[in-house]
Design a protein around this motif. Structure first.
Motif, PDB file in Angstrom:
ATOM      1  N   ASN A  87     -38.027   6.255   8.821  1.00 37.86           N
ATOM      2  CA  ASN A  87     -36.926   6.607   9.713  1.00 37.86           C
ATOM      3  C   ASN A  87     -36.095   5.384  10.078  1.00 37.86           C
ATOM      4  O   ASN A  87     -36.413   4.255   9.703  1.00 37.86           O
ATOM      5  CB  ASN A  87     -37.462   7.261  10.989  1.00 37.86           C
ATOM      6  CG  ASN A  87     -38.228   6.280  11.876  1.00 37.86           C
ATOM      7  OD1 ASN A  87     -39.108   5.567  11.420  1.00 37.86           O
ATOM      8  ND2 ASN A  87     -37.900   6.252  13.144  1.00 37.86           N
ATOM      9  N   VAL A  88     -35.039   5.632  10.801  1.00 38.25           N
ATOM     10  CA  VAL A  88     -34.226   4.567  11.369  1.00 38.25           C
ATOM     11  C   VAL A  88     -34.330   4.649  12.887  1.00 38.25           C
ATOM     12  O   VAL A  88     -34.828   5.632  13.436  1.00 38.25           O
ATOM     13  CB  VAL A  88     -32.739   4.689  10.947  1.00 38.25           C
ATOM     14  CG1 VAL A  88     -32.579   4.537   9.451  1.00 38.25           C
ATOM     15  CG2 VAL A  88     -32.145   6.023  11.425  1.00 38.25           C
ATOM     16  N   ILE A 143     -24.040   0.903  11.335  1.00 37.39           N
ATOM     17  CA  ILE A 143     -25.191   1.309  10.525  1.00 37.39           C
ATOM     18  C   ILE A 143     -25.602   0.156   9.613  1.00 37.39           C
ATOM     19  O   ILE A 143     -24.927  -0.162   8.649  1.00 37.39           O
ATOM     20  CB  ILE A 143     -24.862   2.538   9.665  1.00 37.39           C
ATOM     21  CG1 ILE A 143     -24.265   3.660  10.507  1.00 37.39           C
ATOM     22  CG2 ILE A 143     -26.114   3.012   8.934  1.00 37.39           C
ATOM     23  CD1 ILE A 143     -25.186   4.221  11.540  1.00 37.39           C
ATOM     24  N   GLY A 163     -28.886   0.060   8.341  1.00 36.38           N
ATOM     25  CA  GLY A 163     -29.876   0.601   7.413  1.00 36.38           C
ATOM     26  C   GLY A 163     -29.744   2.101   7.263  1.00 36.38           C
ATOM     27  O   GLY A 163     -29.630   2.822   8.252  1.00 36.38           O
ATOM     28  N   GLY A 164     -29.737   2.575   6.028  1.00 37.65           N
ATOM     29  CA  GLY A 164     -29.735   4.011   5.783  1.00 37.65           C
ATOM     30  C   GLY A 164     -28.402   4.614   5.406  1.00 37.65           C
ATOM     31  O   GLY A 164     -28.356   5.778   4.999  1.00 37.65           O
ATOM     32  N   GLY A 214     -28.598   7.344   7.459  1.00 43.15           N
ATOM     33  CA  GLY A 214     -28.751   6.519   8.653  1.00 43.15           C
ATOM     34  C   GLY A 214     -27.879   6.956   9.808  1.00 43.15           C
ATOM     35  O   GLY A 214     -28.214   6.720  10.968  1.00 43.15           O
ATOM     36  N   ILE A 242     -28.082   0.405  13.978  1.00 41.63           N
ATOM     37  CA  ILE A 242     -29.126   1.297  13.478  1.00 41.63           C
ATOM     38  C   ILE A 242     -29.750   0.628  12.258  1.00 41.63           C
ATOM     39  O   ILE A 242     -29.049   0.293  11.301  1.00 41.63           O
ATOM     40  CB  ILE A 242     -28.543   2.666  13.110  1.00 41.63           C
ATOM     41  CG1 ILE A 242     -28.058   3.389  14.379  1.00 41.63           C
ATOM     42  CG2 ILE A 242     -29.577   3.519  12.374  1.00 41.63           C
ATOM     43  CD1 ILE A 242     -27.332   4.685  14.120  1.00 41.63           C
ATOM     44  N   ILE A 243     -31.061   0.403  12.312  1.00 44.30           N
ATOM     45  CA  ILE A 243     -31.751  -0.286  11.225  1.00 44.30           C
ATOM     46  C   ILE A 243     -32.883   0.588  10.684  1.00 44.30           C
ATOM     47  O   ILE A 243     -33.343   1.522  11.341  1.00 44.30           O
ATOM     48  CB  ILE A 243     -32.321  -1.653  11.678  1.00 44.30           C
ATOM     49  CG1 ILE A 243     -33.484  -1.473  12.662  1.00 44.30           C
ATOM     50  CG2 ILE A 243     -31.226  -2.501  12.305  1.00 44.30           C
ATOM     51  CD1 ILE A 243     -34.199  -2.769  13.002  1.00 44.30           C
ATOM     52  N   GLY A 244     -33.335   0.279   9.464  1.00 38.88           N
ATOM     53  CA  GLY A 244     -34.406   1.038   8.846  1.00 38.88           C
ATOM     54  C   GLY A 244     -35.762   0.400   9.071  1.00 38.88           C
ATOM     55  O   GLY A 244     -35.876  -0.816   9.243  1.00 38.88           O
ATOM     56  N   ASN A 245     -36.806   1.217   9.054  1.00 39.25           N
ATOM     57  CA  ASN A 245     -38.141   0.682   9.338  1.00 39.25           C
ATOM     58  C   ASN A 245     -38.726  -0.120   8.192  1.00 39.25           C
ATOM     59  O   ASN A 245     -39.830  -0.642   8.287  1.00 39.25           O
ATOM     60  CB  ASN A 245     -39.109   1.796   9.762  1.00 39.25           C
ATOM     61  CG  ASN A 245     -39.404   2.790   8.665  1.00 39.25           C
ATOM     62  OD1 ASN A 245     -39.035   2.608   7.516  1.00 39.25           O
ATOM     63  ND2 ASN A 245     -40.073   3.871   9.011  1.00 39.25           N
ATOM     64  N   TRP A 255     -37.472  -4.351   9.293  1.00 41.40           N
ATOM     65  CA  TRP A 255     -37.558  -4.929  10.631  1.00 41.40           C
ATOM     66  C   TRP A 255     -37.968  -6.396  10.628  1.00 41.40           C
ATOM     67  O   TRP A 255     -37.587  -7.156  11.525  1.00 41.40           O
ATOM     68  CB  TRP A 255     -38.490  -4.114  11.522  1.00 41.40           C
ATOM     69  CG  TRP A 255     -39.902  -3.939  11.039  1.00 41.40           C
ATOM     70  CD1 TRP A 255     -40.386  -2.915  10.291  1.00 41.40           C
ATOM     71  CD2 TRP A 255     -41.025  -4.786  11.305  1.00 41.40           C
ATOM     72  NE1 TRP A 255     -41.729  -3.060  10.058  1.00 41.40           N
ATOM     73  CE2 TRP A 255     -42.146  -4.202  10.676  1.00 41.40           C
ATOM     74  CE3 TRP A 255     -41.198  -5.976  12.019  1.00 41.40           C
ATOM     75  CZ2 TRP A 255     -43.422  -4.773  10.734  1.00 41.40           C
ATOM     76  CZ3 TRP A 255     -42.461  -6.544  12.077  1.00 41.40           C
ATOM     77  CH2 TRP A 255     -43.554  -5.945  11.449  1.00 41.40           C
ATOM     78  N   PHE A 301     -40.673   2.104  16.280  1.00 44.27           N
ATOM     79  CA  PHE A 301     -40.139   3.023  15.277  1.00 44.27           C
ATOM     80  C   PHE A 301     -40.857   4.368  15.386  1.00 44.27           C
ATOM     81  O   PHE A 301     -40.223   5.433  15.318  1.00 44.27           O
ATOM     82  CB  PHE A 301     -40.308   2.465  13.866  1.00 44.27           C
ATOM     83  CG  PHE A 301     -39.118   1.704  13.348  1.00 44.27           C
ATOM     84  CD1 PHE A 301     -37.902   2.333  13.141  1.00 44.27           C
ATOM     85  CD2 PHE A 301     -39.220   0.352  13.075  1.00 44.27           C
ATOM     86  CE1 PHE A 301     -36.806   1.630  12.659  1.00 44.27           C
ATOM     87  CE2 PHE A 301     -38.128  -0.359  12.591  1.00 44.27           C
ATOM     88  CZ  PHE A 301     -36.918   0.278  12.383  1.00 44.27           C
TER      89      PHE A 301
END
Length: 420
Positions: A141-142, A180, A182-183, A188, A259-262, A265, A355
């Protein structure tokens, strides 16, 4: 003399046989084997966990077979037979429909006490036609992160974020307010669409809610005009229609919210940023935009029953994969956010914890049967980026564009739910 020698020989043979018998373990006492298949990352990590503690299921030894890549694992699963197949497959949730249809996966029933350790949406990802085929492992997820050198406290509403951006845009040389990293602007950016009042589909009690359209065009347009557009109907710069440059701008201190992706990190932690992850706040305090939170799964195969180890395989799913202790031990090495609620607070890194918490608060399953579109419609993946461009770049009327997008979403939902 020959008779005496023969008697002694017979006696010696009997003694040796007796001793040998005392040292022979009955066949039924030998540990049975549970075979787990995984990819090149998960496989070695599971091997390490089981090497440290291998007694998750009494009477069984656990063997993990690792494949060279995720694609190689998928190919092996496709080619598996009764003689070669594993007992448990650690893989993607979108493998479930195919595996259920071709009979390679077997349904499972989890006790209520085990189900309570996950969200209903987690099980939705691993279900087909109302049957569950696996245990959720970790969440893909983000989430939103904020720069604590710019913003001290977590924002409560989207309006609070917009007000900060407007007040500091010039004096702090901000490139955007929320972007955004990530995603992308479809996967995302669902959080942003949802925070503004729209959605690709809505979930209720672990199922797709078809009782009302996913978008109210008038409501979505009103919120876009309030938060994303200026008085002239043009973008106010708070939310860009592209993800280009977002990550670099955030790391440079030019964007307060991202917004970042897991999966990324560590890139932010290495630069000294706090992992204060959360869902994107909605227009009202206490509401949040939903993000796609698909899970990977440990899936029971039909081969386990044919090999006579189905009971042990089910115990491994509940005792290890679905337990707080097992999920914590595994994610201490895997470093992904666990789906199991108890492990979310026990994993070592704050990023993993947050997350997972963000997904638990505002995650919805990623349903390809709906998102990929249908005949006579368009896919969500194309529709949402085009919507941002139309409204924020080309200055088109947000209500008109929202109405058109909603019509496609409704078609996709109606077609997609038939295959769930």
């Amino acid at each position: 003399m020959q008779k005496k020698l023969l008697a002694k020989s017979v006696a010696a043979s009997l003694v040796l046989a007796l001793v040998a018998g005392l040292n022979t373990v009955p066949a039924q006492a030998v540990d049975k084997e549970l075979v787990v298949w995984a990819d090149e990352n998960r496989g070695p990590n599971l091997t390490k966990v089981f090497a440290a503690k291998g007694d998750w299921v009494s009477g069984y030894k656990i063997t993990v077979r690792s494949f060279s890549s995720f694609d190689a694992l998928k190919e092996a699963v496709d080619k598996a037979t009764d003689l070669t197949g594993p007992d448990i497959i650690v893989g993607a949730n979108d493998w479930v429909p195919t595996g259920a249809k071709n009979g390679k996966l077997a349904p499972i029933t989890l006790p209520a006490s085990v189900r309570a350790r996950f969200t209903p949406n987690n099980f939705f990802d691993l279900s087909y036609k109302g049957k569950l085929y696996g245990v959720p492992l970790d969440i893909n997820n983000v989430a939103m992160v904020y720069n604590e050198e710019l913003v001290r406290n977590a924002p409560k509403t989207l309006g609070e974020m917009v007000n900060y951006y407007k007040a500091n845009k010039t004096k702090k040389n901000l490139a955007a307010g929320l972007c955004i990293a990530g995603g992308g602007t479809s996967w995302g950016a669902h959080s942003v669409l949802s925070a503004l009042g729209g959605s690709a589909y809505r979930m209720k009690n672990g199922a797709v809610d078809t009782s009302k359209p996913p978008i109210n065009p008038a409501e979505l347009a009103k919120n876009i005009k309030t938060y994303l557009l200026d008085a002239n109907g043009k973008s106010n710069g708070f939310f860009p229609a592209t993800d280009t440059g977002c990550k670099d701008n955030y790391l440079a201190g030019k964007v307060p919210f991202a917004i970042i992706g897991n999966w990324e990190w560590l890139d932010y932690m290495d630069k000294g940023f706090q992992m204060n992850l959360m869902p994107v706040p909605g227009v009202r305090a206490g509401t949040f935009g939903t993000m796609f939170g698909s899970v990977s799964g440990a899936m029971l195969t039909s081969y386990a029953k044919k090999r006579g180890v189905e009971a042990g395989a089910k115990d491994l799913l509940t005792n290890f994969f679905a337990s707080t202790a097992g999920a914590t031990a595994y994610q201490a090495i895997e470093l992904r956010p666990p789906a199991e609620k108890g492990a979310q607070s026990k994993v070592e890194f704050t990023a993993q914890q947050n997350f997972g918490k963000a997904a638990s608060r505002a995650g919805i399953p990623q349903i390809g049967a709906i998102l990929n579109g249908t005949t006579g419609s368009k896919s969500y993946w194309d529709l949402l980026p085009a919507f941002w461009t139309a409204v924020l770049v080309n200055g088109r009327d947000p209500q008109t564009e929202a109405r058109k997008m909603n019509e496609f979403f409704v078609k996709n939902i109606a077609a997609g739910v038939k295959d769930l």
